[in-house]
Design an enzyme around this catalytic site. Structure first.
Site, PDB file in Angstrom:
ATOM      1  N   ARG A 125      -7.827   6.861   4.535  1.00 36.40           N
ATOM      2  CA  ARG A 125      -7.491   7.838   5.577  1.00 36.40           C
ATOM      3  C   ARG A 125      -6.063   7.563   6.020  1.00 36.40           C
ATOM      4  O   ARG A 125      -5.741   6.450   6.443  1.00 36.40           O
ATOM      5  CB  ARG A 125      -8.447   7.713   6.770  1.00 36.40           C
ATOM      6  N   GLU A 144      -0.213   4.746   9.673  1.00 37.16           N
ATOM      7  CA  GLU A 144      -0.730   3.761   8.710  1.00 37.16           C
ATOM      8  C   GLU A 144      -1.645   4.483   7.734  1.00 37.16           C
ATOM      9  O   GLU A 144      -2.014   5.638   7.942  1.00 37.16           O
ATOM     10  CB  GLU A 144      -1.523   2.660   9.433  1.00 37.16           C
ATOM     11  N   ASN A 146      -5.397   3.663   5.995  1.00 40.33           N
ATOM     12  CA  ASN A 146      -6.557   2.766   5.992  1.00 40.33           C
ATOM     13  C   ASN A 146      -7.217   2.854   4.622  1.00 40.33           C
ATOM     14  O   ASN A 146      -7.685   3.929   4.233  1.00 40.33           O
ATOM     15  CB  ASN A 146      -7.574   3.205   7.049  1.00 40.33           C
ATOM     16  N   SER A 151     -13.374   5.267   8.959  1.00 39.27           N
ATOM     17  CA  SER A 151     -14.601   5.771   9.584  1.00 39.27           C
ATOM     18  C   SER A 151     -14.443   7.154  10.232  1.00 39.27           C
ATOM     19  O   SER A 151     -13.372   7.732  10.240  1.00 39.27           O
ATOM     20  CB  SER A 151     -15.088   4.762  10.629  1.00 39.27           C
ATOM     21  N   LYS A 305       0.036  -3.747   6.252  1.00 39.24           N
ATOM     22  CA  LYS A 305       1.247  -3.256   6.921  1.00 39.24           C
ATOM     23  C   LYS A 305       2.503  -3.688   6.167  1.00 39.24           C
ATOM     24  O   LYS A 305       3.504  -2.972   6.145  1.00 39.24           O
ATOM     25  CB  LYS A 305       1.301  -3.756   8.375  1.00 39.24           C
ATOM     26  N   LYS A 364       3.449  -4.731  14.521  1.00 35.34           N
ATOM     27  CA  LYS A 364       2.143  -4.562  13.861  1.00 35.34           C
ATOM     28  C   LYS A 364       1.783  -5.783  13.021  1.00 35.34           C
ATOM     29  O   LYS A 364       2.529  -6.135  12.094  1.00 35.34           O
ATOM     30  CB  LYS A 364       2.187  -3.342  12.929  1.00 35.34           C
ATOM     31  N   GLU A 368      -6.588  -4.210  10.357  1.00 41.75           N
ATOM     32  CA  GLU A 368      -7.156  -2.871  10.508  1.00 41.75           C
ATOM     33  C   GLU A 368      -8.072  -2.864  11.729  1.00 41.75           C
ATOM     34  O   GLU A 368      -8.390  -3.896  12.289  1.00 41.75           O
ATOM     35  CB  GLU A 368      -7.967  -2.504   9.261  1.00 41.75           C
ATOM     36  N   GLY A 369      -8.537  -1.668  12.099  1.00 44.02           N
ATOM     37  CA  GLY A 369      -9.601  -1.566  13.092  1.00 44.02           C
ATOM     38  C   GLY A 369      -9.155  -1.228  14.496  1.00 44.02           C
ATOM     39  O   GLY A 369      -9.967  -1.105  15.393  1.00 44.02           O
ATOM     40  N   ARG A 450      -8.202  12.259  16.626  1.00 43.81           N
ATOM     41  CA  ARG A 450      -8.603  11.377  17.727  1.00 43.81           C
ATOM     42  C   ARG A 450      -7.566  11.495  18.838  1.00 43.81           C
ATOM     43  O   ARG A 450      -6.370  11.592  18.563  1.00 43.81           O
ATOM     44  CB  ARG A 450      -8.682   9.929  17.257  1.00 43.81           C
TER      45      ARG A 450
END
Length: 474
Positions: A125, A144, A146, A151, A305, A364, A368-369, A450
């Site tokens: 994603r 970024e 992923n 998700s 990253k 950064k 992830e997450g 989001r």
């Protein structure tokens, strides 16, 4: 980027009524998460947080994000096959970042042994924000990509009918009909199904590798149900189960509880806390197997990253995608300014600039997450502390993107209804399947919007900061 419901935002009675309808619609449609109090039980659930109204997204930037996704799929796949590039790019990072070093160690071990896997599945994603220039025009800038456990492909599809209902209740039926169809979980499942089919063992299962704490299970079930609908058996297992009951048979076929596993779909394994010594051993067992890993460890490393920063250097894209000048131009147009903090004059200089003007940048780590990035005063303090230490090479610096805020209501369980200034992040899901050297599938599989209040610098939906949203193209 005003959406056509500025009028209703100030109509408090109408908003209150719409919010009640919205929550009921979310529960009805299955926009669900387990609760923090009972994260592994489905007998107590609540709605996943979402915006009351869809957010305005510039149509041209939305279309640009979709148009470049197949290029990003090709790029991630090219990086994952380029041992020398990964080795060179991550050399400084693996000296100071133990997590990346452990992943890289498994990658090298598997390559030395020889890959048993011949079918490769990527589900990624690519996330963007809309950077507002001095002249007020917005530009698409990548935050970024992923490459593991991307998700909310399931719940975002179920948020769409909720927003359609809300708009109708507010007298905006025409606008409700203009929201775009979106079902990423179907596209993700198509990729998994294709990989399962090419693996070539009809009795083999798809294994979802899941976390010990599974609040976001319904999002995963959306993908799972798509596979069951195609008569593909799905099992859910944790690293612990793999360590205790996983084994390799003839031809390094993977078996769990005596069942052959065709595809391992990771919804776990992306942060250091997911691993203890047993889990690292389980990960190695999975990587050594013939099963299709989504992602295999090289593809997970392609999402770091440090790789993202290296891609922004002149000539890097051209060397990874030779003869694809148009794809290179599309990719580069989405890049924000990215800077290396490697030891040496270049790293010293950019560290000094960031310490002097921290609000220009985001710091950064290789994680992830959500919830890991550093901003403003915190960025300055951390950089000052590590500016002369090799530890700084475990981070990259990126220009801070400045989107134009808009008003919306963020609906969360047990939270008061109040209007917030918000910014949004657009994610495009990409799916590709490669067999040997042949690309069998390469597609954009849907989108995720989001939104969060501007006071929250970092963090996604699972981290409890952002909420699910639907784009309204303007």
């Amino acid at each position: 980027m005003a959406a056509p419901w500025e009028d209703v935002l100030r109509d408090t009675p109408a908003i209150r009524e719409a919010a009640v309808v919205a929550v009921d619609a979310a529960l009805l449609e299955g926009v669900l998460m387990r609760t923090e109090g009972e994260p592994n039980a489905s007998d107590v659930v609540n709605f996943a947080p979402f915006t009351l109204l869809p957010s305005a997204v510039p149509r041209t930037l939305f279309e640009q994000a979709y148009a470049v996704q197949q290029d990003f799929n090709l790029l991630v796949d090219a990086i994952s096959q380029n041992k020398e590039f990964l080795e060179r790019t991550l050399a400084s990072t693996i000296k100071v970042d133990d997590f990346t070093a452990r992943l890289f160690g498994i990658h090298m071990q598997v390559l030395e042994e020889g890959l048993a896997q011949s079918v490769f599945l990527g589900i990624n994603r690519s996330d963007y924000m809309f950077d507002c220039g001095v002249d007020g025009t917005a530009a698409l800038k990548q935050i970024e990509i992923n490459t593991i456990a991307a998700s909310f492909g399931g719940l975002t599809a179920r948020t769409l009918p909720v927003h359609q209902r809300v708009l109708k209740v507010l007298g905006k039926s025409k606008e409700a009909s203009q929201l775009l169809p979106n079902n990423p979980s179907k596209g993700l499942a198509l990729g998994i199904a294709k990989a399962w089919e090419l693996y070539g063992s009809p009795s083999a299962v798809v294994m979802f590798l899941v976390e010990e704490v599974q609040r976001n299970i319904f999002d995963q079930r959306c993908v799972e149900n798509e596979l069951w609908n195609r008569n593909i058996r799905v099992v859910r297992r944790r690293f612990r189960d793999v360590f205790e009951k996983g084994s390799l048979g003839e031809g390094r076929r993977l078996y769990m509880d005596g069942q052959e596993v065709a595809v391992v779909y990771y919804r776990e394994g992306y942060v250091p806390k997911n691993y203890d010594q047993q889990n690292w051993e389980a990960r190695l067992l999975l990587e050594r197997s013939r099963a299709v890993k989504c992602p295999d460890i090289a593809t997970q490393l392609a999402g770091t990253k440090k790789v993202q920063q290296e891609l922004s250097r002149p000539g890097t894209l051209e060397s990874l995608l030779p003869g694809r000048a148009e794809a290179v131009a599309r990719l580069r147009a989405t890049f924000a300014g990215l800077y290396s903090l490697d030891m040496g004059a270049e790293g010293d200089q950019i560290a000094a600039v960031a310490i002097a003007d921290p609000d220009r940048f985001v710091l950064k780590p290789q994680r992830e997450g959500g919830g890991n990035n550093l901003y403003g005063e915190e960025l300055r303090q951390v950089l000052e502390k590590i500016r002369d230490s090799p530890e700084r090479t475990s981070y990259i610096l990126m220009d801070k993107i400045k989107p134009q805020p808009a008003l919306n209501y963020l609906l969360r369980a047990h939270s008061p209804l109040r209007v917030s200034e918000c910014i949004s992040e657009l994610g495009i899901f990409g799916v590709y399947v490669r067999q040997g050297k042949e690309m069998v599938m390469n597609t954009a599989a849907g989108h995720l919007l989001r939104t969060k209040a501007i006071e929250h610098a970092d963090g996604g939906v699972a981290a409890g900061v952002a909420v699910l949203d639907t784009p309204y193209l303007v």
